[in-house]
Design a protein around this motif. Structure first.
Motif, PDB file in Angstrom:
ATOM      1  N   ARG A 128       2.860  33.045  -1.421  1.00 58.24           N
ATOM      2  CA  ARG A 128       3.634  33.710  -2.477  1.00 58.24           C
ATOM      3  C   ARG A 128       4.662  34.671  -1.879  1.00 58.24           C
ATOM      4  O   ARG A 128       5.801  34.734  -2.340  1.00 58.24           O
ATOM      5  CB  ARG A 128       2.686  34.437  -3.427  1.00 58.24           C
ATOM      6  CG  ARG A 128       3.372  34.947  -4.679  1.00 58.24           C
ATOM      7  CD  ARG A 128       2.347  35.412  -5.681  1.00 58.24           C
ATOM      8  NE  ARG A 128       2.988  35.934  -6.877  1.00 58.24           N
ATOM      9  CZ  ARG A 128       2.348  36.571  -7.826  1.00 58.24           C
ATOM     10  NH1 ARG A 128       1.039  36.762  -7.755  1.00 58.24           N
ATOM     11  NH2 ARG A 128       2.990  37.023  -8.878  1.00 58.24           N
ATOM     12  N   ILE A 129       4.260  35.421  -0.865  1.00 56.54           N
ATOM     13  CA  ILE A 129       5.223  36.305  -0.181  1.00 56.54           C
ATOM     14  C   ILE A 129       6.351  35.449   0.402  1.00 56.54           C
ATOM     15  O   ILE A 129       7.530  35.801   0.290  1.00 56.54           O
ATOM     16  CB  ILE A 129       4.534  37.141   0.927  1.00 56.54           C
ATOM     17  CG1 ILE A 129       3.479  38.082   0.328  1.00 56.54           C
ATOM     18  CG2 ILE A 129       5.570  37.917   1.749  1.00 56.54           C
ATOM     19  CD1 ILE A 129       3.997  39.220  -0.511  1.00 56.54           C
ATOM     20  N   GLY A 130       6.009  34.313   0.986  1.00 57.55           N
ATOM     21  CA  GLY A 130       7.023  33.404   1.515  1.00 57.55           C
ATOM     22  C   GLY A 130       7.993  32.949   0.445  1.00 57.55           C
ATOM     23  O   GLY A 130       9.215  32.935   0.663  1.00 57.55           O
ATOM     24  N   LYS A 131       7.491  32.579  -0.725  1.00 60.83           N
ATOM     25  CA  LYS A 131       8.359  32.162  -1.832  1.00 60.83           C
ATOM     26  C   LYS A 131       9.245  33.309  -2.302  1.00 60.83           C
ATOM     27  O   LYS A 131      10.411  33.101  -2.654  1.00 60.83           O
ATOM     28  CB  LYS A 131       7.512  31.638  -2.991  1.00 60.83           C
ATOM     29  CG  LYS A 131       6.962  30.240  -2.756  1.00 60.83           C
ATOM     30  CD  LYS A 131       5.998  29.788  -3.823  1.00 60.83           C
ATOM     31  CE  LYS A 131       6.653  29.615  -5.162  1.00 60.83           C
ATOM     32  NZ  LYS A 131       5.715  29.073  -6.175  1.00 60.83           N
ATOM     33  N   MET A 132       8.699  34.523  -2.307  1.00 59.56           N
ATOM     34  CA  MET A 132       9.497  35.683  -2.713  1.00 59.56           C
ATOM     35  C   MET A 132      10.742  35.791  -1.826  1.00 59.56           C
ATOM     36  O   MET A 132      11.844  36.054  -2.317  1.00 59.56           O
ATOM     37  CB  MET A 132       8.667  36.972  -2.626  1.00 59.56           C
ATOM     38  CG  MET A 132       7.602  37.089  -3.701  1.00 59.56           C
ATOM     39  SD  MET A 132       6.321  38.350  -3.397  1.00 59.56           S
ATOM     40  CE  MET A 132       7.279  39.810  -2.991  1.00 59.56           C
ATOM     41  N   TYR A 133      10.563  35.567  -0.538  1.00 53.51           N
ATOM     42  CA  TYR A 133      11.691  35.684   0.389  1.00 53.51           C
ATOM     43  C   TYR A 133      12.584  34.445   0.390  1.00 53.51           C
ATOM     44  O   TYR A 133      13.794  34.568   0.554  1.00 53.51           O
ATOM     45  CB  TYR A 133      11.189  36.043   1.798  1.00 53.51           C
ATOM     46  CG  TYR A 133      10.989  37.536   1.889  1.00 53.51           C
ATOM     47  CD1 TYR A 133      11.975  38.359   2.408  1.00 53.51           C
ATOM     48  CD2 TYR A 133       9.851  38.136   1.367  1.00 53.51           C
ATOM     49  CE1 TYR A 133      11.834  39.732   2.431  1.00 53.51           C
ATOM     50  CE2 TYR A 133       9.692  39.513   1.390  1.00 53.51           C
ATOM     51  CZ  TYR A 133      10.684  40.300   1.920  1.00 53.51           C
ATOM     52  OH  TYR A 133      10.544  41.660   1.924  1.00 53.51           O
TER      53      TYR A 133
END
Length: 132
Positions: A34-39
């Motif tokens: 999810r953090i990856g998708k945020m970025y």
């Protein structure tokens, strides 16, 4: 302390998670994907570095001509009160230009900080909170 700033460099996800956890930023840091998708879906990232250590980050979504949502502003606890957060905001403002407004939602513990660095409190906002 020799802090350098990078524009549009997306740091490694593990470094971002370590920064968020250290700074106390309430983000889903146990969900690396999810953090990856945020970025992946952010179009303006400005980071602050002390050598190879990520010490601050500003993550935004913007059209660069009318509005910008500064979604994340985080600085490692041991680097706070050194002007890094203000510099990240200033660099964000430079990148989006004077044509664009800058909006952010503050964590409760940071409500006193933002007026000190030039942001004006607004009373005309509305929200539908996330379910997860």
């Amino acid at each position: 302390m020799n802090i350098t700033y990078q524009i549009d460099l997306k740091p490694e996800i593990d470094a971002i998670i370590a920064l968020y956890d250290n700074a106390g930023l309430n983000r889903p840091t146990r969900d690396k994907a999810r953090i990856g998708k945020m970025y992946e879906n952010s179009n303006l990232v400005i980071s602050a570095w002390d050598g190879d250590l990520l010490v601050g980050i500003a993550r935004s979504l913007s059209d660069f001509c009318h509005c910008c949502y500064l979604s994340d502003l985080a600085v490692r606890k041991d680097y706070q009160k050194a002007g890094i957060g203000k510099k990240l905001i200033d660099l964000t403002r430079e990148k989006i230009s004077d044509e664009s407004m800058l909006l952010l939602l503050s964590a409760p513990g940071a409500l006193e900080y933002y007026p000190k660095v030039g942001l004006e409190k607004v009373q005309n906002g509305f929200i539908i909170n996330r379910k997860l």
